[in-house]
Scaffold this motif. Structure first.
Motif, PDB file in Angstrom:
ATOM      1  N   LEU A  20       0.830  -1.206   0.000  1.00 46.46           N
ATOM      2  CA  LEU A  20       0.000   0.000   0.000  1.00 46.46           C
ATOM      3  C   LEU A  20       0.864   1.255   0.000  1.00 46.46           C
ATOM      4  O   LEU A  20       0.568   2.223  -0.711  1.00 46.46           O
ATOM      5  CB  LEU A  20      -0.942  -0.016   1.197  1.00 46.46           C
ATOM      6  CG  LEU A  20      -1.952   1.115   1.308  1.00 46.46           C
ATOM      7  CD1 LEU A  20      -2.831   1.166   0.068  1.00 46.46           C
ATOM      8  CD2 LEU A  20      -2.810   0.954   2.542  1.00 46.46           C
ATOM      9  N   LEU A  24       0.949   4.139  -2.893  1.00 41.89           N
ATOM     10  CA  LEU A  24       0.693   5.539  -2.571  1.00 41.89           C
ATOM     11  C   LEU A  24       1.858   6.443  -2.962  1.00 41.89           C
ATOM     12  O   LEU A  24       1.646   7.567  -3.438  1.00 41.89           O
ATOM     13  CB  LEU A  24       0.418   5.691  -1.074  1.00 41.89           C
ATOM     14  CG  LEU A  24      -0.924   5.159  -0.602  1.00 41.89           C
ATOM     15  CD1 LEU A  24      -0.977   5.159   0.915  1.00 41.89           C
ATOM     16  CD2 LEU A  24      -2.056   5.992  -1.163  1.00 41.89           C
ATOM     17  N   ARG A  40      -5.816  10.690   1.290  1.00 44.55           N
ATOM     18  CA  ARG A  40      -4.429  10.245   1.132  1.00 44.55           C
ATOM     19  C   ARG A  40      -3.762  10.053   2.494  1.00 44.55           C
ATOM     20  O   ARG A  40      -3.050   9.078   2.713  1.00 44.55           O
ATOM     21  CB  ARG A  40      -3.665  11.270   0.295  1.00 44.55           C
ATOM     22  CG  ARG A  40      -2.312  10.791  -0.140  1.00 44.55           C
ATOM     23  CD  ARG A  40      -1.781  11.686  -1.244  1.00 44.55           C
ATOM     24  NE  ARG A  40      -0.410  11.374  -1.561  1.00 44.55           N
ATOM     25  CZ  ARG A  40      -0.046  10.554  -2.522  1.00 44.55           C
ATOM     26  NH1 ARG A  40      -0.956   9.963  -3.254  1.00 44.55           N
ATOM     27  NH2 ARG A  40       1.229  10.328  -2.759  1.00 44.55           N
ATOM     28  N   SER A  43      -4.987   6.889   3.980  1.00 50.07           N
ATOM     29  CA  SER A  43      -4.355   5.720   3.361  1.00 50.07           C
ATOM     30  C   SER A  43      -2.946   5.495   3.905  1.00 50.07           C
ATOM     31  O   SER A  43      -2.550   4.362   4.154  1.00 50.07           O
ATOM     32  CB  SER A  43      -4.306   5.893   1.844  1.00 50.07           C
ATOM     33  OG  SER A  43      -5.605   5.970   1.314  1.00 50.07           O
TER      34      SER A  43
END
Length: 61
Positions: A20, A24, A40, A43
């Protein structure tokens, strides 16, 4: 057998967090607006949380 499953879960959590984070950090586009930045940040928090959770899980074994 349970020990192997514990290791798989711990390493899997760390791997998911790292994947992840890579996704990102690879995105070139900027988040638009306040909600884009919040999503964002959420995340990144999730990715770091997964990594830490996996590390703690491995230490609990």
């Amino acid at each position: 057998m349970e020990k192997v499953l514990d290791w798989v879960i711990g390493i899997g959590l760390i791997a998911l967090g790292i994947i992840l984070l890579i996704i990102l950090l690879d995105r070139p586009e900027k988040p638009s607006g306040e909600f884009g930045r919040a999503a964002r940040l959420e995340s990144f928090t999730l990715a770091i949380g997964l990594i830490l959770w996996g590390i703690l899980y491995l230490f609990m074994i």
